[in-house]
Design an enzyme around this catalytic site. Structure first.
Site, PDB file in Angstrom:
ATOM      1  N   CYS A 154       0.008   7.231  -5.605  1.00 36.64           N
ATOM      2  CA  CYS A 154      -0.167   8.475  -4.857  1.00 36.64           C
ATOM      3  C   CYS A 154      -1.057   9.434  -5.645  1.00 36.64           C
ATOM      4  O   CYS A 154      -0.768   9.759  -6.809  1.00 36.64           O
ATOM      5  CB  CYS A 154       1.172   9.138  -4.575  1.00 36.64           C
ATOM      6  SG  CYS A 154       1.003  10.720  -3.684  1.00 36.64           S
ATOM      7  N   ASN A 156      -5.085  -2.976   0.673  1.00 35.93           N
ATOM      8  CA  ASN A 156      -4.839  -1.741   1.407  1.00 35.93           C
ATOM      9  C   ASN A 156      -6.066  -0.845   1.283  1.00 35.93           C
ATOM     10  O   ASN A 156      -6.794  -0.907   0.302  1.00 35.93           O
ATOM     11  CB  ASN A 156      -3.584  -1.060   0.836  1.00 35.93           C
ATOM     12  CG  ASN A 156      -3.279   0.280   1.482  1.00 35.93           C
ATOM     13  OD1 ASN A 156      -3.070   1.257   0.782  1.00 35.93           O
ATOM     14  ND2 ASN A 156      -3.242   0.329   2.787  1.00 35.93           N
ATOM     15  N   GLY A 213      -2.372   1.407   7.021  1.00 39.41           N
ATOM     16  CA  GLY A 213      -1.862   2.765   7.028  1.00 39.41           C
ATOM     17  C   GLY A 213      -2.383   3.575   8.187  1.00 39.41           C
ATOM     18  O   GLY A 213      -1.821   3.568   9.273  1.00 39.41           O
ATOM     19  N   ASP A 235      -8.531   1.508   4.371  1.00 38.97           N
ATOM     20  CA  ASP A 235      -9.529   1.366   5.440  1.00 38.97           C
ATOM     21  C   ASP A 235      -9.360   0.080   6.241  1.00 38.97           C
ATOM     22  O   ASP A 235     -10.347  -0.459   6.775  1.00 38.97           O
ATOM     23  CB  ASP A 235     -10.954   1.401   4.871  1.00 38.97           C
ATOM     24  CG  ASP A 235     -11.332   2.757   4.320  1.00 38.97           C
ATOM     25  OD1 ASP A 235     -10.600   3.732   4.598  1.00 38.97           O
ATOM     26  OD2 ASP A 235     -12.347   2.840   3.607  1.00 38.97           O
TER      27      ASP A 235
END
Length: 313
Positions: free
Chosen positions: A108, A208, A230, A210
């Site tokens: 994150c 992960n 996502g 795009d």
């Protein structure tokens, strides 16, 4: 409503005793609550990790933390994502978890997370990252996975060191977002760099960043164990399977799920947030969003959806 979506072709990923086949939902703070995760499971998502849960909040019995960790019956195996930086906190938290798989956020990029040494800050301390995984593996009879990025600063690809550290500590798999933390969500994800990680890793690597349905089909089952989706799921939860549904059908189902799990205020706020994605570029979508922004209850939201349906026949 119990939709069993057909899963797209991809490799089966073995995570501990679980064999997981299909695309995974990426955990997203403020979005991947129990209602949206249930919706994505119904549409074919193979794994649906929770939003980030503070390991400090967990060990101190924070009520908000308990709500974030709720999982639905359809979430088998279930996965809770933790964040923090102190291995002893993770060791204390492990026995408290009722999920099947534990994921650790080490990617994150948000300042409020990084400033405390959590999330992507761990890319600057691979040794600590390894100790966190080791603490979990040694304290819980559950497989542990990690989600991270390519590095913290641009072109500082510490991901190789971090993956090696967590791999040696016993991690079962690692998901890699193809951006550096400093980029946050700007610029294009570097999938070639994620491929380089997969080539060197000895555990499954999940790609992960795009990734939409078209990219997922190209990547999954080849270099990567599978992919994690996502933002593309926010506009179309059907991205996980082969079923297609209208934004109206998805919105109706989402409202019902929110009503099942949450109070009126939260339900309306989430509808405002998600309908921006569901009805972007859809005829009559702006009028619907305006009506939902004025809604005071979930009944108002459903009436707005009914009016949208009538106007678009």
């Amino acid at each position: 409503m119990n939709i069993q979506a057909q899963k797209p072709p991809c490799n089966t990923v073995k995570i501990g005793k679980y064999e997981i086949s299909g695309y995974w939902l990426a955990p997203m703070a403020g979005y991947t609550d129990i209602a949206f995760r249930t919706l994505c499971r119904e549409e074919g998502a193979a794994l649906t990790p929770t939003e980030m849960v503070s390991v400090r909040g967990l060990v101190h019995g924070n009520e908000a933390t308990d709500k974030l960790m709720r999982t639905a019956e359809c979430e088998t195996p279930s996965c809770v994502q933790l964040f923090g930086n102190e291995p002893s906190d993770f060791a204390r938290a492990a026995p408290l978890l009722r999920c099947d798989i534990i994921d650790v956020n080490m990617g994150c990029p948000m300042p409020k997370i990084v400033k405390n040494g959590d999330g992507a800050a761990l890319l600057n301390d691979p040794e600590r990252a390894g100790r966190i995984v080791a603490a979990l593996v040694g304290s819980a009879d559950k497989p542990v996975t990690v989600k991270t990025r390519l590095g913290y600063g641009m072109n500082d690809a510490r991901v190789f060191e971090l993956v090696q550290a967590v791999e040696e500590a016993g991690a079962a798999a690692v998901a890699v977002h193809g951006r550096y933390a400093e980029q946050r969500y700007a610029g294009a994800a570097d999938i070639d760099m994620v491929k380089a990680v997969a080539e060197r890793a000895h555990i499954p690597v999940i790609a992960n960043g795009d990734i939409d349905a078209g990219i997922a089909t190209k990547l999954s089952g080849h270099m990567f164990a599978t992919v994690m989706i996502g933002r593309a799921a926010l506009s179309d939860p059907c991205v996980f399977g082969t079923r297609r549904a209208s934004p109206l059908d998805i919105a109706h189902r989402h409202v019902r799920l929110l009503q099942r799990y949450f109070d009126e205020r939260y339900t309306v706020n989430q509808c405002r947030k998600f309908f921006v994605h569901y009805f972007k570029g859809v005829k009559g979508g702006k009028a619907l969003r305006d009506a939902v922004n004025m809604a005071q209850s979930s009944s108002d939201v459903l009436r707005a959806l009914d009016a949208f349906s009538q106007n678009n026949r």
